[in-house]
Write a protein that holds these residues in place. Structure first.
Motif, short mmCIF file in Angstrom:
data_model
loop_
_atom_site.label_atom_id
_atom_site.label_comp_id
_atom_site.label_asym_id
_atom_site.label_seq_id
_atom_site.Cartn_x
_atom_site.Cartn_y
_atom_site.Cartn_z
N THR A 109 -7.85 4.15 -2.37
CA THR A 109 -8.32 4.92 -3.29
C THR A 109 -8.70 4.52 -4.95
N ASP A 110 -7.85 3.07 -4.75
CA ASP A 110 -7.73 2.11 -5.91
C ASP A 110 -8.63 0.78 -6.03
N ASN A 155 -2.66 1.56 -3.77
CA ASN A 155 -3.10 2.75 -2.79
C ASN A 155 -4.35 2.26 -2.67
N ASP A 201 0.89 -1.13 -0.20
CA ASP A 201 -0.24 0.15 0.04
C ASP A 201 1.00 1.35 -0.13
N ILE A 202 0.71 1.93 -0.57
CA ILE A 202 1.45 3.30 -0.77
C ILE A 202 0.87 5.05 -0.22
N SER A 203 -0.03 4.55 0.78
CA SER A 203 -1.45 5.56 1.15
C SER A 203 -0.36 6.43 2.41
N LYS A 204 -0.44 5.25 2.49
CA LYS A 204 0.83 5.28 4.37
C LYS A 204 -0.44 5.54 5.43
N THR A 205 -2.01 5.00 5.67
CA THR A 205 -2.43 5.42 6.40
C THR A 205 -2.96 4.61 7.11
#
Length: 424
Positions: A386-387, A383, A73-77
């Motif tokens: 969102t993706d 992500n 995951d790239i969102s880092k959330t």
């Protein structure tokens, strides 16, 4: 055609069912290496009586996700609910289920697992001259969050055990993320190591695994608890070694009640003096394990000295306790000379080892992957916030160890010898 009597028909159904259950519990295997490994003093021997040194690599980031090395995951959330151990797995799965439903979430996770480690990767490991893979798995690999066993609990593990064995590779099963949901990895009154129920569940999990793999010589050993005193939340105490060793006792007895054959590895916290005398504890076919990360070393001399210190401690332990040693993880931090020195010393001492780890999203000449991404050619990371499901699937499908995205780490290409036969 003559009709089969009802009682014979019923018997046929029962026999067919039992055969199916046996096949499920014990995958059909050939035996290219030799029967069960066993401890003989400080060395391991195969079923033919020959001394064997295990030299291999971890399959990190496959069945147990780690955000720093996996393209999850790239969102880092997403947060790590159980710092350093299991939380990221749980949070990512929860998010996928919330967004897409359980069926699609499971399919997406399967897509990732299908490509992160493949049969071609096992070919690459074999071609590097290795003879073992350590497979980190998680609570969520085998159990749902409600504690029920997954219907596919052994699907991935059976696959890697079978495919590795076909290539002459042993498998070490490493319970890398043993914490159940919402557990705290610390020694406080509210932590995992103070919870009788949570520890008892870990015992039940290992007993079930041992029942499943009983009689299977492809398994080198059961690695009971990964870094049991590591990653405790800040401000809370690490568990006492006595508490961890009490759990080792319970795990050992549970496994031995169903499986008399496999080696059992117990990890020090961090040094050997935190463990117990294996003879006085009644341990048979036991291995003592350590992870060696010299985080404070600044120079090659520092790292070589750390290697010497670790080996000196092993020699001291083996003089007191006649037990084999397995270095389950280690890293020399990009220092080629220090890596070379360590490899030579490990071989001199006949240490069993698996380096961390097979592949990493990082690029180029670094210590954190035998295979690393080609600079500026790494596939995109999804992500998860969102993706769409289709986009997540497409992005994860690109993370196969392909020559378009990955290359043998230049440092290990030199250290591990000839690579002419390594599949691309």
């Amino acid at each position: 055609m003559k009709t089969c009597p009802l009682h014979l028909l019923a018997l046929c159904v029962v026999v067919t069912f039992l055969i199916g259950r046996v096949a499920e519990a014990q995958p059909a295997l050939t035996d290219p290496v030799g029967k069960f490994l066993r401890a003989d003093g400080t060395v391991l021997r195969d079923g033919k009586g020959s001394a064997i040194q295990l030299r291999g690599v971890n399959l990190g980031g496959w069945l147990k996700w780690e955000s720093w090395m996996c393209p999850i995951d790239i969102s880092k959330t997403l947060r790590d609910g159980n710092p350093g151990h299991n939380g990221y797995d749980f949070e990512a799965r929860r998010l996928l289920v919330k967004r897409f439903g359980a069926k699609t979430a499971g399919e997406l996770i399967a897509t990732y697992e299908d490509v992160w480690i493949t049969a071609a990767d096992l070919d690459r490991i074999k071609a590097l001259g290795m003879n073992v893979v350590r497979v980190p798995f998680a609570y969520s690999t085998v159990l749902n969050e409600d504690g029920a066993w997954r219907s596919d609990a052994f699907t991935r593990l059976d696959w890697v055990v079978r495919e590795a064995w076909r290539r002459g590779l042993y498998t070490i099963l490493d319970f890398h993320a043993f914490l159940p949901p919402s557990a705290d990895h610390d020694g406080s009154a509210g932590g995992y190591f103070a919870s009788t129920a949570q520890k008892a569940e870990t015992v039940r999990i290992w007993k079930r695994i041992a029942e499943h793999y009983r009689g299977n010589p492809a398994i080198a050993m059961y690695d009971l608890l990964n870094e049991p005193n590591n990653s405790n939340p800040k401000g809370k105490p690490a568990p006492k070694s006595q508490v961890v060793c009490d759990l080792y006792d319970d795990l050992y007895k549970a496994i031995r009640s169903v499986d008399p054959d496999h080696l059992i590895a117990m990890e020090g916290m961090w040094d050997w003096k935190t463990l117990r005398d294996p003879v006085k504890s009644g341990y048979k076919n036991a291995v003592y394990s350590f992870h060696w990360y010299n985080w404070s070393g600044k120079t090659t001399a520092d790292r070589n000295q750390a290697t010497d210190n670790d080996l000196s401690a092993v020699a001291e332990m083996q003089k007191a306790w006649n037990v084999p040693v397995f270095v389950g993880e280690f890293n020399l931090f990009g220092d080629r000379a220090a890596w070379k020195y360590a490899f030579e010393k490990y071989d001199q001492y006949k240490l069993n080892w698996t380096m961390w780890t097979f592949k990493n999203t990082a690029s180029g000449d670094n210590s954190w992957g035998v295979y690393t991404t080609i600079p500026r050619k790494a596939p995109p990371v999804p992500n998860l916030m969102t993706d769409s499901a289709d986009v997540i699937r497409q992005k994860w499908q690109a993370w196969r160890t392909s020559p378009e995205a990955f290359a043998l780490n230049p440092m290990f290409k030199l250290l591990l010898g000839s690579t002419s036969s390594i599949p691309r």
